[in-house]
Design an enzyme around this catalytic site. Structure first.
Site, mmCIF file in Angstrom:
data_model
loop_
_atom_site.group_PDB
_atom_site.id
_atom_site.type_symbol
_atom_site.label_atom_id
_atom_site.label_comp_id
_atom_site.label_asym_id
_atom_site.label_seq_id
_atom_site.Cartn_x
_atom_site.Cartn_y
_atom_site.Cartn_z
ATOM 1 N N LYS A 22 0.842 -1.210 0.000
ATOM 2 C CA LYS A 22 0.000 0.000 0.000
ATOM 3 C C LYS A 22 0.876 1.259 0.000
ATOM 4 O O LYS A 22 0.661 2.161 -0.801
ATOM 5 C CB LYS A 22 -0.870 0.004 1.253
ATOM 6 C CG LYS A 22 -1.507 1.345 1.594
ATOM 7 C CD LYS A 22 -2.429 1.294 2.791
ATOM 8 C CE LYS A 22 -1.686 1.480 4.080
ATOM 9 N NZ LYS A 22 -1.401 2.869 4.482
ATOM 10 N N ARG A 121 0.000 14.822 12.461
ATOM 11 C CA ARG A 121 0.476 14.575 11.095
ATOM 12 C C ARG A 121 0.736 15.885 10.302
ATOM 13 O O ARG A 121 0.174 16.127 9.262
ATOM 14 C CB ARG A 121 -0.510 13.713 10.318
ATOM 15 C CG ARG A 121 -0.977 12.449 10.997
ATOM 16 C CD ARG A 121 0.049 11.373 11.187
ATOM 17 N NE ARG A 121 0.544 10.762 9.976
ATOM 18 C CZ ARG A 121 -0.004 9.691 9.386
ATOM 19 N NH1 ARG A 121 -1.081 9.176 9.880
ATOM 20 N NH2 ARG A 121 0.529 9.178 8.291
ATOM 21 N N ARG A 397 -8.546 -0.733 4.905
ATOM 22 C CA ARG A 397 -7.719 0.297 4.230
ATOM 23 C C ARG A 397 -6.359 -0.279 3.860
ATOM 24 O O ARG A 397 -5.704 0.203 2.947
ATOM 25 C CB ARG A 397 -7.506 1.501 5.163
ATOM 26 C CG ARG A 397 -8.755 2.266 5.469
ATOM 27 C CD ARG A 397 -8.451 3.508 6.271
ATOM 28 N NE ARG A 397 -7.456 4.344 5.587
ATOM 29 C CZ ARG A 397 -7.095 5.533 6.042
ATOM 30 N NH1 ARG A 397 -7.601 5.995 7.176
ATOM 31 N NH2 ARG A 397 -6.207 6.259 5.398
HETATM 32 C C1 EPZ Z 1 4.217 7.055 6.058
HETATM 33 O O1 EPZ Z 1 3.456 8.098 6.646
HETATM 34 C C2 EPZ Z 1 3.314 5.827 6.040
HETATM 35 N N1 EPZ Z 1 2.131 6.093 5.219
HETATM 36 C C3 EPZ Z 1 2.892 5.466 7.454
HETATM 37 O O2 EPZ Z 1 2.126 4.261 7.386
HETATM 38 C C4 EPZ Z 1 4.147 5.192 8.277
HETATM 39 O O3 EPZ Z 1 3.773 4.918 9.604
HETATM 40 C C5 EPZ Z 1 5.060 6.425 8.234
HETATM 41 O O4 EPZ Z 1 5.370 6.754 6.862
HETATM 42 C C6 EPZ Z 1 6.370 6.185 8.976
HETATM 43 O O5 EPZ Z 1 7.033 5.098 8.416
HETATM 44 C C7 EPZ Z 1 2.238 6.031 3.867
HETATM 45 O O6 EPZ Z 1 3.301 5.771 3.325
HETATM 46 C C8 EPZ Z 1 0.976 6.289 3.089
HETATM 47 P P1 EPZ Z 1 6.315 10.539 8.090
HETATM 48 P P2 EPZ Z 1 4.029 9.635 6.624
HETATM 49 O O7 EPZ Z 1 6.182 11.766 7.262
HETATM 50 O O8 EPZ Z 1 4.721 9.872 5.340
HETATM 51 C C9 EPZ Z 1 5.939 13.859 11.519
HETATM 52 C C10 EPZ Z 1 0.307 2.839 7.815
HETATM 53 O O9 EPZ Z 1 -0.122 2.337 8.864
HETATM 54 N N2 EPZ Z 1 5.971 14.834 10.405
HETATM 55 O O10 EPZ Z 1 7.555 9.720 7.977
HETATM 56 O O11 EPZ Z 1 2.901 10.529 6.999
HETATM 57 C C11 EPZ Z 1 4.687 12.985 11.502
HETATM 58 O O12 EPZ Z 1 3.622 13.630 12.170
HETATM 59 C C12 EPZ Z 1 0.747 4.301 7.810
HETATM 60 O O13 EPZ Z 1 0.399 2.240 6.721
HETATM 61 C C13 EPZ Z 1 6.063 16.190 10.712
HETATM 62 O O14 EPZ Z 1 6.080 16.588 11.872
HETATM 63 O O15 EPZ Z 1 5.078 9.554 7.816
HETATM 64 C C14 EPZ Z 1 5.149 11.737 12.223
HETATM 65 O O16 EPZ Z 1 5.079 11.954 13.622
HETATM 66 C C15 EPZ Z 1 0.546 4.976 9.148
HETATM 67 N N3 EPZ Z 1 6.112 17.075 9.679
HETATM 68 C C16 EPZ Z 1 6.612 11.597 11.788
HETATM 69 O O17 EPZ Z 1 7.003 12.899 11.328
HETATM 70 C C17 EPZ Z 1 6.105 16.685 8.357
HETATM 71 O O18 EPZ Z 1 6.168 17.538 7.460
HETATM 72 C C18 EPZ Z 1 6.839 10.578 10.663
HETATM 73 O O19 EPZ Z 1 6.001 10.950 9.612
HETATM 74 C C19 EPZ Z 1 6.007 15.294 8.084
HETATM 75 C C20 EPZ Z 1 5.957 14.388 9.125
#
Ligand code: EPZ
Length: 416
Positions: A22, A121, A397
């Site tokens: 996914k 997020r 999902r």
């Molecule tokens: C991706 O989310 C995945 N989703 C998530 O999988 C996964 O948990 C996550 O990466 C971490 O590996 C998809 O790929 C669709 P991040 P993403 O940006 O890109 C903070 C699942 O269950 N952050 O690496 O949103 C954020 O809030 C899902 O399949 C900021 O603060 O993850 C989080 O605490 C859940 N500012 C951390 O960083 C930003 O601009 C990691 O987020 C971006 C992120």
């Protein structure tokens, strides 16, 4: 359907085949917007999130035809640069169309995606990266209006945190920017590598994906291609844990074991028998294993997406375990539900302290997010009696044909 009924207490036996990832296919569907030529994606899972992403690109003017696990996408003429609010709010991952649309059309309008159950997020690092490439970001009545009238120019970008989504958005924008971009402290997840491979198959020039430094040479145009999506390491890990927790004997097929190294190491440490057999992993257990400590990290550390099912398995381990969640601020909502099933867990800040209990009991529980749902399914599989799991739309999902796959492993499961 809104409830699953699972009768537990039986070891899982047999073979299960893992679907396409996914979290790889979502950014790749967005990247298909970057060319006017046809794109074919093989091994795309039929999931709610994937269907929402295809609706998003269709709303922009792309055509999408699904034939089984094959998606045929053609974004010849894009009529719009605005992603519909009601689709973006359904799935915040649609935010990765920003980089793709900026590259193709020089402008994108998208609702600022809200948070979700596991955290607020924010997308500040996405926007900071796109601005570094020359985009202008405006907030307009809840919509982000991002434009690059002078075009995007390559530059050096240092990510404060190796955010997966921010890395993906910047990669897509930089792939067609003028000149060279270097992304430092980039995310290293396998899904980043799959996106880079897809961009290169379309004629992009991306080097270093999978390491913390990614180099991109901007190109003027990208052409169509056919790409096979990598297997879903999180689905695979979830099934490995379900098999181990029930003391089963299961062959999990269509996996890239290199993507599962942290999980396999922790399962071996807990005393679970896992062995690689080519593109499959066999897991055998007697349902008895030791408690272990684990801390979620960015890749190549232990994935936050496997924290919930792993914690559920630890609820019956011998001894005490500590699970620390460092990636999201609110990713322990499965704990209260597991405690309803008899688990002995205490949360202290970002750490869950789990005292293993001999058995869990079936109970009515509610899934609050995708991976919490996987944790509750795992717990229900080990508990004597029939558990009722609500909120299963979360599970659909991210887990393709979950009922059929579990039934194929001997599980008594039904939904209403
Ligand atoms: C991706 O989310 C995945 N989703 C998530 O999988 C996964 O948990 C996550 O990466 C971490 O590996 C998809 O790929 C669709 P991040 P993403 O940006 O890109 C903070 C699942 O269950 N952050 O690496 O949103 C954020 O809030 C899902 O399949 C900021 O603060 O993850 C989080 O605490 C859940 N500012 C951390 O960083 C930003 O601009 C990691 O987020 C971006 C992120």
């Amino acid at each position: 359907m809104n409830k699953l009924y699972i009768t537990g207490g039986k070891p899982l036996q047999g073979t299960v085949s893992i679907s396409g990832a996914k979290n790889a296919v979502l950014p790749i569907i967005a990247a298909a917007l970057m060319t006017a030529e046809p794109v074919v994606l093989e091994e795309t899972p039929d999931l709610i999130d994937v269907n929402v992403m295809t609706q998003v690109i269709e709303s922009l003017g792309a055509s999408v035809v699904r034939q089984g696990s094959r998606l045929q996408i053609e974004a010849r003429d894009l009529e719009s640069i605005e992603a519909p609010h009601e689709l973006v709010t359904q799935m915040r991952a649609s935010i990765v169309i920003m980089g793709a649309l900026l590259a193709r059309k020089g402008r994108v309008r998208i609702s600022h995606p809200g948070g979700c159950a596991i955290g607020s997020r924010p997308i500040n690092w996405h926007l900071k990266g796109l601005e570094a490439l020359g985009a202008e970001v405006r907030m307009d009545h809840g919509f982000l209006d991002v434009s690059a009238a002078q075009g995007l120019k390559g530059t050096r970008i240092y990510l404060d945190f190796p955010s997966v989504g921010a890395t993906e958005n910047i990669m897509m924008a930089a792939a067609m920017a003028e000149g060279t971009t270097v992304i430092e402290n980039a995310a290293q997840e396998p899904e980043i590598v799959d996106l880079a491979n897809f961009l290169n198959e379309m004629g992009g020039k991306v080097r270093g994906a999978g390491t913390s430094v990614i180099h991109l040479e901007g190109v003027k145009e990208l052409h169509g291609t056919t790409h096979t999506v990598i297997p879903d390491r999180i689905e695979a890990g979830s099934f490995l844990l379900m098999a181990a927790a029930t003391g089963g004997d299961v062959l999990v097929q269509n996996v890239i074991s290199d993507h599962l190294k942290p999980l396999l190491a922790k399962m071996l440490e807990a005393g679970v028998m896992v062995e690689e057999e080519g593109d499959a992993i066999r897991v055998r257990g007697d349902g008895l294993y030791q408690g272990v400590d684990v801390k979620t990290q960015v890749h190549p550390g232990f994935s936050t997406d496997l924290q919930a099912p792993f914690l559920a398995m630890l609820s019956r381990a011998q001894g005490t375990s500590m699970v620390t969640e460092t990636i999201f601020e609110n990713r322990f909502m499965h704990v209260d539900e597991l405690k309803r099933m008899g688990a002995d867990i205490k949360i202290e800040g970002r750490t869950a302290i789990i005292k293993g209990v001999p058995a869990l009991t079936a109970a009515p529980v509610t899934a609050t997010d995708l991976r919490a749902g996987a944790a509750l399914i795992l717990a229900a599989l080990t508990a004597e009696g029939t558990s009722e799991i609500s909120g299963i739309h979360h599970i659909y999902r991210g887990y393709e044909s979950i009922e059929e796959k579990l039934r194929g492993l001997g599980v008594v499961i039904r939904s209403n």
